[in-house]
Design an enzyme around this catalytic site. Structure first.
Site, PDB file in Angstrom:
ATOM      1  N   LYS A 188       0.884  -1.171   0.000  1.00  0.00           N
ATOM      2  CA  LYS A 188       0.000   0.000   0.000  1.00  0.00           C
ATOM      3  C   LYS A 188       0.918   1.217   0.000  1.00  0.00           C
ATOM      4  CE  LYS A 188      -1.792   3.054   1.898  1.00  0.00           C
ATOM      5  NZ  LYS A 188      -1.703   4.485   1.506  1.00  0.00           N
TER       6      LYS A 188
ATOM      7  N   SER B 278       5.263   7.733   9.943  1.00  0.00           N
ATOM      8  CA  SER B 278       5.301   8.500  11.196  1.00  0.00           C
ATOM      9  C   SER B 278       5.235   7.585  12.424  1.00  0.00           C
ATOM     10  CB  SER B 278       4.112   9.468  11.226  1.00  0.00           C
ATOM     11  OG  SER B 278       2.908   8.722  11.199  1.00  0.00           O
TER      12      SER B 278
ATOM     13  N   GLU C 139       3.335   7.956  14.916  1.00  0.00           N
ATOM     14  CA  GLU C 139       1.928   7.795  15.323  1.00  0.00           C
ATOM     15  C   GLU C 139       1.307   6.595  14.597  1.00  0.00           C
ATOM     16  OE1 GLU C 139       3.341  10.670  14.203  1.00  0.00           O
ATOM     17  OE2 GLU C 139       3.594  11.484  16.227  1.00  0.00           O
TER      18      GLU C 139
ATOM     19  N   GLU D  52      10.052   1.832  10.564  1.00  0.00           N
ATOM     20  CA  GLU D  52      11.077   2.846  10.317  1.00  0.00           C
ATOM     21  C   GLU D  52      10.374   4.181  10.384  1.00  0.00           C
ATOM     22  OE1 GLU D  52      12.838   5.512   9.231  1.00  0.00           O
ATOM     23  OE2 GLU D  52      13.088   4.836   7.145  1.00  0.00           O
TER      24      GLU D  52
ATOM     25  N   CYS E 184      13.759  10.658   6.281  1.00  0.00           N
ATOM     26  CA  CYS E 184      13.732  10.175   7.671  1.00  0.00           C
ATOM     27  C   CYS E 184      15.087  10.324   8.332  1.00  0.00           C
ATOM     28  CB  CYS E 184      13.276   8.730   7.697  1.00  0.00           C
ATOM     29  SG  CYS E 184      14.139   7.704   6.514  1.00  0.00           S
TER      30      CYS E 184
ATOM     31  N   GLU F 246      10.627  16.093  14.864  1.00  0.00           N
ATOM     32  CA  GLU F 246      10.920  15.934  13.440  1.00  0.00           C
ATOM     33  C   GLU F 246      10.014  16.870  12.636  1.00  0.00           C
ATOM     34  OE1 GLU F 246       9.759  12.226  11.329  1.00  0.00           O
ATOM     35  OE2 GLU F 246      11.806  12.241  10.565  1.00  0.00           O
TER      36      GLU F 246
HETATM   37  P1  NAP Z   1       2.042   8.572   7.746  1.00  0.00           P
HETATM   38  O1  NAP Z   1       0.637   8.980   7.958  1.00  0.00           O
HETATM   39  O2  NAP Z   1       2.703   7.772   8.799  1.00  0.00           O
HETATM   40  O3  NAP Z   1       2.059   7.762   6.356  1.00  0.00           O
HETATM   41  C1  NAP Z   1       2.931   6.718   6.034  1.00  0.00           C
HETATM   42  C2  NAP Z   1       2.183   5.603   5.331  1.00  0.00           C
HETATM   43  O4  NAP Z   1       1.219   5.034   6.211  1.00  0.00           O
HETATM   44  C3  NAP Z   1       1.377   6.055   4.113  1.00  0.00           C
HETATM   45  O5  NAP Z   1       1.345   5.037   3.130  1.00  0.00           O
HETATM   46  C4  NAP Z   1       0.004   6.255   4.697  1.00  0.00           C
HETATM   47  O6  NAP Z   1      -1.007   6.236   3.718  1.00  0.00           O
HETATM   48  C5  NAP Z   1      -0.073   5.082   5.634  1.00  0.00           C
HETATM   49  N1  NAP Z   1      -1.054   5.200   6.716  1.00  0.00           N
HETATM   50  C6  NAP Z   1      -1.561   6.331   7.282  1.00  0.00           C
HETATM   51  N2  NAP Z   1      -2.445   6.008   8.254  1.00  0.00           N
HETATM   52  C7  NAP Z   1      -2.493   4.660   8.310  1.00  0.00           C
HETATM   53  C8  NAP Z   1      -3.209   3.726   9.121  1.00  0.00           C
HETATM   54  N3  NAP Z   1      -4.065   4.121  10.064  1.00  0.00           N
HETATM   55  N4  NAP Z   1      -3.012   2.404   8.910  1.00  0.00           N
HETATM   56  C9  NAP Z   1      -2.156   1.984   7.971  1.00  0.00           C
HETATM   57  N5  NAP Z   1      -1.454   2.811   7.158  1.00  0.00           N
HETATM   58  C10 NAP Z   1      -1.621   4.137   7.340  1.00  0.00           C
HETATM   59  O7  NAP Z   1       2.931   9.816   7.456  1.00  0.00           O
HETATM   60  P2  NAP Z   1       2.483  11.194   6.752  1.00  0.00           P
HETATM   61  O8  NAP Z   1       1.150  11.659   7.250  1.00  0.00           O
HETATM   62  O9  NAP Z   1       2.642  11.008   5.316  1.00  0.00           O
HETATM   63  O10 NAP Z   1       3.580  12.171   7.308  1.00  0.00           O
HETATM   64  C11 NAP Z   1       3.470  12.681   8.632  1.00  0.00           C
HETATM   65  C12 NAP Z   1       4.815  12.800   9.284  1.00  0.00           C
HETATM   66  O11 NAP Z   1       5.419  11.508   9.398  1.00  0.00           O
HETATM   67  C13 NAP Z   1       5.831  13.606   8.515  1.00  0.00           C
HETATM   68  O12 NAP Z   1       5.700  14.952   8.690  1.00  0.00           O
HETATM   69  C14 NAP Z   1       7.130  13.050   9.046  1.00  0.00           C
HETATM   70  O13 NAP Z   1       7.472  13.644  10.245  1.00  0.00           O
HETATM   71  C15 NAP Z   1       6.811  11.593   9.260  1.00  0.00           C
HETATM   72  N6  NAP Z   1       7.238  10.752   8.105  1.00  0.00           N
HETATM   73  C16 NAP Z   1       8.334   9.982   8.234  1.00  0.00           C
HETATM   74  C17 NAP Z   1       8.745   9.219   7.154  1.00  0.00           C
HETATM   75  C18 NAP Z   1       9.943   8.352   7.217  1.00  0.00           C
HETATM   76  O14 NAP Z   1      10.565   8.097   6.203  1.00  0.00           O
HETATM   77  N7  NAP Z   1      10.289   7.820   8.369  1.00  0.00           N
HETATM   78  C19 NAP Z   1       8.074   9.259   5.954  1.00  0.00           C
HETATM   79  C20 NAP Z   1       6.927  10.047   5.856  1.00  0.00           C
HETATM   80  C21 NAP Z   1       6.534  10.782   6.942  1.00  0.00           C
HETATM   81  P3  NAP Z   1      -1.560   7.644   3.109  1.00  0.00           P
HETATM   82  O15 NAP Z   1      -0.411   8.562   2.988  1.00  0.00           O
HETATM   83  O16 NAP Z   1      -2.115   7.226   1.817  1.00  0.00           O
HETATM   84  O17 NAP Z   1      -2.573   8.117   4.086  1.00  0.00           O
END
Ligand code: NAP
Ligand code: MG
Length: 489
Positions: free
Chosen positions: A185, A239, A241, A260, A294, A391
Site C-alpha cells: 500500500k 510516522s 503515530e 522505520e 527520515c 521531526e
Molecule cells: P504517515 O501517515 O505515517 O504515512 C505513512 C504511510 O502510512 C502512508 O502510506 C500512509 O497512507 C499510511 N497510513 C496512514 N495512516 C495509516 C493507518 N491508520 N493504517 C495503515 N497505514 C496508514 O505519514 P504522513 O502523514 O505522510 O507524514 C506525517 C509525518 O510523518 C511527517 O511529517 C514526518 O514527520 C513523518 N514521516 C516519516 C517518514 C519516514 O521516512 N520515516 C516518511 C513520511 C513521513 P496515506 O499517505 O495514503 O494516508
C-alpha cells in the site's frame, strides 16, 4: 499537465490496482486525484481502494505463495527476474525520474539518483536471493540438526511518499528475494513510480500475485492491510503515530513487524573537523528532498570554539538557497509534498522556540499553487527546545552549541529518536568513542549518507522504530528460522 502520463513512454497506471497479475479498478469504483506539488495541478488519478481490494490482494498473494507459479521458482530464478527488473528500471530511468518529480516534487537530479538506487535494490537483492542459506548445528551424537531460513509467506508493505520508488525497492525487493509474496500500500500522495515499476515487473514475467499493489488512503486501505489476518509480517515506514497503530495491529495478529519512523539525526562538528568537507554535507541535510528524509541530519551540533565561524559559513551558504519548480536540472530545492506538509512545516517555522539564524527564499516565478517553503536555520537552540527535538520533515535546520565530547554525546542522544548520527572530527580515538556512544542504528564518520547505501543495514531505536532494512539484515527480517532435529540413531 494532464498530458504528462500519456506523453511518458512508460505504460502507465490508469486508476488501477495490481492484484493477482491483473490491473483492476477498486471494487467500489472509487478513484482519487493525484496532485503535483510543483503546481498543485491534478495530473493523474489512482484507485481509492478499501478492505475489499486488500482482501483480494492478500488472497492473490496467498495463492502465489502456496502452490502458485511464484512458489515454484527456485531462488536463482527469483533472483534473475529481479535483476532483469533492475535493468528495466535503469533503461527507463529518465522517464521514471520525470514521473517521480512530477508526483513527489523532488528536484529532477535527485529523482534520477533515486532511480539508480531503486534499480540497485533489485540488483542487490536479486543477487542475494540464492545466497541466503541455513546451517547444520552440531548437537548430540545420533542427531542431525538443520536450521532452515524460510519466507514468512505473505508480507504487507506500507511506505511513505518521500521516496516512492526507492521505498518500493527497499521494502519489497528483500521480501521477494526470500520468496515471500507481497502486498504493497503506497502513500496516496506519491505512488506513481511504484505502479510504473510494478507494471514493468508484470511485463517481465513476474508470476501473478508475487507483487500486489493497492492504492488508497492510509486509514482505509492501509489500515485494512495492517489488520488483515492473512498477512504473516508487515513492514512500515512513516510516522511514529501510525507506526504505533501498525504495531498494535501486528500484535493482534501475532505477527512481526519492522517500523522505520524517522528521526532528528545529529551531525556533531568538533573543533578539529575538516570544515570544507563538512559544510556542504550539513547544508544538504535540508536541501536533499526538501528535508523530507527520515534520516536527514537536521540537528547540527557545533563545538563552542568554532560555533560562530561555522554558523557564519552555514548562513552564507544557506541564504543562497531557494525553493523553486523542480523539473529542471538546476533546481536544488523543490516544493514539499502537499499543502498539509507545507502548512505543518510553516507552523514549525512560525512558532520556533529559538532565534532564526538564516532564511532562504522562494524563487520568483515559482508556480503560485505549488507547495514551496523558504528554508530556515534556527540557532543557537536549547537542546530541549521543540525545534531541536521534533521531526519537522521540511527544510529546517536546528543548530546547537556544545562544550566537549561528553556534552556532545548527551545532546546527540537527548531526543526520543535514534536513527542516524554523523561525527565530524580528525581525532581517531574520538571517532571510535563517540560512534560507540551513539544510541542509533547508523553512524557516519566524516561523511553522511541519507538514502542510498543499499548494502548498509539501516533502522532505528526507540521512537525511530525497530528492525533493520537494507543489507543482508533485511533478508533476515523477511524470513523466519525453522530448526529440524533428526534423531537418526
Ligand atoms: P504517515 O501517515 O505515517 O504515512 C505513512 C504511510 O502510512 C502512508 O502510506 C500512509 O497512507 C499510511 N497510513 C496512514 N495512516 C495509516 C493507518 N491508520 N493504517 C495503515 N497505514 C496508514 O505519514 P504522513 O502523514 O505522510 O507524514 C506525517 C509525518 O510523518 C511527517 O511529517 C514526518 O514527520 C513523518 N514521516 C516519516 C517518514 C519516514 O521516512 N520515516 C516518511 C513520511 C513521513 P496515506 O499517505 O495514503 O494516508
Ligand atoms: Mg503527488
Amino acid at each position: 499537465m494532464k498530458d504528462f502520463v500519456k506523453m511518458s513512454n512508460l505504460s502507465l497506471p490508469e486508476p488501477l490496482n495490481l492484484i493477482g497479475g491483473e490491473w483492476k479498478p477498486a471494487a467500489s469504483g472509487a478513484e482519487m486525484d493525484v496532485i503535483s506539488p510543483i503546481d498543485g495541478e491534478v495530473f493523474a488519478r489512482i484507485a481509492d481502494s478499501d478492505k475489499a481490494d486488500i482482501d483480494a490482494a492478500v488472497a492473490a498473494a496467498r495463492d502465489a505463495f502456496e502452490g502458485g507459479a511464484w512458489s515454484e521458482l527456485t531462488a536463482a530464478e527469483r533472483g534473475r527476474l529481479m535483476i532483469r527488473l533492475s535493468e528495466r528500471i535503469l533503461e527507463n530511468a529518465e522517464d521514471l525520474a520525470q514521473l517521480e518529480t512530477r508526483d513527489n516534487g523532488k528536484p529532477i537530479t535527485q529523482a534520477r539518483a533515486d532511480m539508480k538506487v531503486t534499480a540497485r535494490y533489485f540488483e542487490y537483492y536479486g543477487g542475494a536471493a540464492d545466497k541466503v542459506h541455513g546451517e547444520v548445528i552440531p548437537f548430540q551424537r545420533g542427531y542431525n540438526v538443520e536450521m532452515h531460513r524460510e519466507p514468512h509467506g505473505v508480507t504487507g508493505h506500507i511506505i511513505p511518499w518521500n521516496y516512492p520508488a526507492q521505498m518500493f525497492g527497499r521494502s519489497v525487493a528483500p521480501a521477494l528475494a526470500m520468496g515471500n509474496a507481497t502486498v504493497l500500500k503506497p502513500a496516496e500522495d506519491a505512488c506513481m513510480t511504484a505502479l510504473a515499476i510494478a507494471r514493468m515487473a508484470c511485463d517481465l514475467g513476474f508470476p501473478p500475485g508475487a507483487i500486489n499493489i493497492v492504492t488508497g488512503r492510509g486509514e482505509v486501505a492501509g489500515q485494512a492491510l495492517a489488520d488483515h489476518p492473512g498477512i504473516d509480517f508487515i513492514s512500515f515506514t512513516g510516522s511514529p503515530e501510525v507506526g504505533q497503530i501498525i504495531q498494535q495491529s501486528a500484535a493482534r495478529n501475532f505477527i512481526g513487524c519492522t517500523l522505520e519512523l524517522g528521526g532528528k539525526s545529529p551531525q556533531i562538528v568538533f573543533d578539529d573537523a575538516d570544515l570544507g568537507a563538512a559544510l556542504p554535507v550539513l547544508v544538504n541535510a535540508v536541501i536533499q528532498n526538501g528535508g523530507q528524509t527520515c534520516s536527514a541530519g537536521t540537528r547540527v551540533l557545533i563545538q563552542r570554539g568554532i560555533f560562530d565561524e561555522v554558523c557564519g559559513l552555514l548562513k552564507a551558504q544557506f541564504e543562497g538557497v531557494s525553493a523553486e519548480a523542480s523539473d529542471h536540472d538546476d533546481a536544488k530545492l523543490g516544493p514539499l509534498i502537499s499543502a498539509k506538509q507545507k502548512s505543518r512545516v510553516e507552523t514549525y517555522i512560525d512558532e520556533a522556540d529559538a532565534p532564526l539564524m538564516a532564511r532562504g527564499r522562494i524563487k520568483d516565478g515559482a508556480p503560485e499553487n505549488g507547495f514551496y517553503v523558504a528554508p530556515a536555520i534556527f540557532g543557537p537552540c536549547d537542546p530541549k527546545s521543540k525545534i531541536a527535538q521534533e521531526e519537522v520533515f521540511g527544510p529546517v535546520l536546528s543548530i546547537i552549541p556544545f562544550d566537549d565530547e561528553k556534552d556532545a554525546i548527551s545532546i546527540a542522544n537527548g531526543t526520543e529518536y535514534g536513527l542516524v548520527a554523523a561525527i565530524w572530527t580528525r581525532d581517531g580515538g574520538r571517532q571510535q568513542r563517540v560512534a560507540k556512544a551513539m544510541r542509533c542504528g547508523q553512524v557516519f564518520i566524516n561523511g553522511y549518507g541519507a538514502g542510498g547505501g543499499v548494502e548498509l543495514p539501516f533502522g532505528g531505536v526507540r521512537k525511530s522504530g525497530h528492525g533493520r532494512e537494507k543489507g543482508f539484515a533485511a533478508l533476515h527480517e523477511f524470513s523466519t528460522i525453522k530448526t529440524i532435529v533428526n534423531n537418526h540413531g
